[in-house]
Write a protein that holds these residues in place. Structure first.
Motif, mmCIF file in Angstrom:
data_model
loop_
_atom_site.group_PDB
_atom_site.id
_atom_site.type_symbol
_atom_site.label_atom_id
_atom_site.label_comp_id
_atom_site.label_asym_id
_atom_site.label_seq_id
_atom_site.Cartn_x
_atom_site.Cartn_y
_atom_site.Cartn_z
ATOM 1 N N TRP A 126 0.848 -1.199 0.000
ATOM 2 C CA TRP A 126 0.000 0.000 0.000
ATOM 3 C C TRP A 126 0.880 1.244 0.000
ATOM 4 O O TRP A 126 0.699 2.164 -0.797
ATOM 5 C CB TRP A 126 -0.922 -0.023 1.212
ATOM 6 N N TYR A 127 1.846 1.283 0.921
ATOM 7 C CA TYR A 127 2.758 2.418 0.987
ATOM 8 C C TYR A 127 3.703 2.440 -0.220
ATOM 9 O O TYR A 127 4.072 3.497 -0.731
ATOM 10 C CB TYR A 127 3.579 2.364 2.279
ATOM 11 N N LYS A 128 4.093 1.277 -0.671
ATOM 12 C CA LYS A 128 4.993 1.204 -1.817
ATOM 13 C C LYS A 128 4.330 1.761 -3.066
ATOM 14 O O LYS A 128 4.950 2.480 -3.858
ATOM 15 C CB LYS A 128 5.416 -0.253 -2.037
ATOM 16 N N THR A 129 3.063 1.460 -3.242
ATOM 17 C CA THR A 129 2.311 1.984 -4.382
ATOM 18 C C THR A 129 2.265 3.503 -4.339
ATOM 19 O O THR A 129 2.476 4.185 -5.356
ATOM 20 C CB THR A 129 0.877 1.416 -4.374
ATOM 21 N N ALA A 130 1.976 4.047 -3.167
ATOM 22 C CA ALA A 130 1.900 5.500 -3.025
ATOM 23 C C ALA A 130 3.249 6.152 -3.302
ATOM 24 O O ALA A 130 3.335 7.175 -3.993
ATOM 25 C CB ALA A 130 1.415 5.859 -1.624
ATOM 26 N N ALA A 131 4.317 5.558 -2.782
ATOM 27 C CA ALA A 131 5.654 6.141 -2.970
ATOM 28 C C ALA A 131 6.064 6.132 -4.432
ATOM 29 O O ALA A 131 6.635 7.107 -4.935
ATOM 30 C CB ALA A 131 6.670 5.366 -2.132
ATOM 31 N N MET A 132 5.754 5.058 -5.147
ATOM 32 C CA MET A 132 6.203 4.945 -6.527
ATOM 33 C C MET A 132 5.391 5.805 -7.487
ATOM 34 O O MET A 132 5.842 6.115 -8.586
ATOM 35 C CB MET A 132 6.190 3.479 -6.970
ATOM 36 N N ARG A 133 4.180 6.203 -7.096
ATOM 37 C CA ARG A 133 3.423 7.101 -7.960
ATOM 38 C C ARG A 133 3.772 8.566 -7.711
ATOM 39 O O ARG A 133 3.290 9.450 -8.404
ATOM 40 C CB ARG A 133 1.925 6.880 -7.795
ATOM 41 N N ALA A 134 4.629 8.829 -6.718
ATOM 42 C CA ALA A 134 5.019 10.208 -6.431
ATOM 43 C C ALA A 134 5.848 10.807 -7.558
ATOM 44 O O ALA A 134 5.782 12.009 -7.812
ATOM 45 C CB ALA A 134 5.791 10.275 -5.114
ATOM 46 N N ALA A 171 11.102 14.713 -0.865
ATOM 47 C CA ALA A 171 9.968 15.550 -0.480
ATOM 48 C C ALA A 171 8.704 15.141 -1.235
ATOM 49 O O ALA A 171 7.602 15.134 -0.670
ATOM 50 C CB ALA A 171 10.289 17.018 -0.734
ATOM 51 N N ALA A 172 8.864 14.800 -2.516
ATOM 52 C CA ALA A 172 7.709 14.387 -3.320
ATOM 53 C C ALA A 172 7.110 13.092 -2.783
ATOM 54 O O ALA A 172 5.884 12.950 -2.687
ATOM 55 C CB ALA A 172 8.119 14.228 -4.783
ATOM 56 N N VAL A 173 7.978 12.144 -2.430
ATOM 57 C CA VAL A 173 7.498 10.882 -1.873
ATOM 58 C C VAL A 173 6.835 11.113 -0.519
ATOM 59 O O VAL A 173 5.767 10.560 -0.226
ATOM 60 C CB VAL A 173 8.652 9.865 -1.752
#
Length: 285
Positions: A126-134, A171-173
Motif C-alpha cells: 500500500w505504501y509502496k504503491t503510493a511512494a512509486m506514484r510520487a 519531499a515528493a514521496v
C-alpha cells in the motif's frame, strides 16, 4: 509479500500459436476432399500456378492476420502483455495513472503493486504503491517497521544520480505517503534514502599492450553505471563483482585493495559508490 513475477507464468491458452503453413495445409486438404466428393480428381495442388492453391494461399494469409489480431486483442486485456493506451485503460481500473514519461514496464509494476496493496490496514505494498506514484524518478522502495511500534520507514532508490534520491524526490514521496488518503492514522511515516551504505574503491589497473588509454579513463564511469543498472535494494557489492566490472575488454589485470571485504546490506538498503581511485600500473601481456 513480493511483487508477482508475471513473466514466470505459463503462456495463456487464450493466445494460440499461429502457423500459416498449418492453415494452408488444412485448407488444401479440405479442398481436395471436396473435389473427391464431387467426383473430380484434384492432383495439381503442388503447382505454384494452380488457381485453387493461389486463392487458398490468399485466404490462409488473411486468416493468419485475423488470428494475429485476435491474439493481440487478448494480450491487450492481460496486465503482463498489455502496452500503450491499452495498459493505461487497465491501470485506470485499479486507480493507477501513467506518470509523465513513465515506461510501460514501470507502469505495469505499479499496477501489480496497487492490486496487492489494497488489503486494509496499510500493508507494505500500500505504501509502496503510493511512494512509486510520487515520481517516475522512483526506481524502487523498501517499506519496513521499526520495532513493534507505529514508526514506518520508506527507503527510496532513485532512477538517476546512481540511485541516490535528492531532497526534491524525497519531499515528493513524503508528500504523497503523508496524505490522509494514504497514511494509516496510527502510523508515523518517515521517508529516507535507501542508499545507506557507501563503497570506496581503490584498485591498480594493468592494460594489454595495444589497449588505448581511453579504456582506463572510462573504468570509473563504467563501474558507477554498472551499479546503477544492476544494483538495487538488497544488492550486495562483493569484491569479485567490483573486480569483474573493472576488468573490461583490454584490461589485463585488476588488483583491488579497497574495499577489503564484501559490502553486505539488508533488503531495505542499497549500496552507492563513493570515491573511486584507480591507478594505471602499466601494460602487461
Amino acid at each position: 509479500m513480493p511483487v508477482p513475477d508475471l513473466s514466470s507464468l505459463p503462456a495463456p491458452q487464450i493466445i494460440e500459436e499461429i502457423s500459416f503453413e498449418a492453415i494452408l495445409s488444412a485448407m488444401m486438404d479440405d479442398a481436395t476432399a471436396r473435389f473427391a466428393a464431387a467426383g473430380v480428381a484434384y492432383d495439381v495442388g503442388n503447382l505454384e500456378t494452380d488457381p485453387v492453391k493461389i486463392v487458398l494461399e490468399a485466404a490462409a494469409y488473411r486468416e493468419t492476420l485475423l488470428r494475429a489480431r485476435v491474439n493481440a486483442a487478448a494480450r491487450a486485456n492481460l496486465v503482463a502483455f498489455s502496452t500503450g493506451s491499452d495498459l493505461d485503460h487497465l491501470a485506470a481500473f485499479y486507480d493507477v495513472t501513467r506518470l509523465d514519461g513513465e515506461a510501460d514496464e514501470a507502469l505495469r509494476r505499479r499496477v501489480i503493486l496497487a492490486i496487492s496493496g489494497r488489503s486494509p490496514a496499510g500493508p507494505e505494498d500500500w505504501y509502496k504503491t503510493a511512494a512509486m506514484r510520487a515520481s517516475p524518478r522512483v526506481k524502487d522502495v523498501a517499506v519496513y517497521r521499526v520495532g513493534t511500534g507505529p514508526d514506518i520507514r520508506i527507503a527510496v532508490l532513485a532512477t538517476d544520480n546512481f540511485g541516490e534520491p535528492d531532497a526534491a524526490l524525497l519531499a515528493a514521496v513524503d508528500a504523497e505517503v503523508q496524505k490522509n488518503s494514504v497514511r494509516v492514522i496510527s502510523d508515523r511515516v518517515t521517508v529516507l534514502s535507501a542508499t545507506s551504505a557507501t563503497v570506496n574503491v581503490v584498485a591498480d589497473i594493468w592494460l594489454l599492450p595495444t589497449t588505448p588509454m581511453t579504456v582506463f579513463e572510462g573504468l570509473e564511469a563504467n563501474l558507477r553505471a554498472a551499479l546503477a543498472s544492476e544494483g538495487g535494494l538488497g544488492f550486495n557489492v562483493t569484491r569479485s563483482w567490483l573486480a569483474a566490472k573493472l576488468h573490461q575488454p583490454g584490461v589485463q589485470k585488476v588488483s583491488l585493495s579497497s574495499p577489503v571485504a564484501d559490502v553486505v546490506v539488508d533488503d531495505g538498503a542499497a549500496v552507492k559508490v563513493g570515491t573511486v581511485a584507480l591507478t594505471f600500473k602499466g601494460r602487461d601481456r
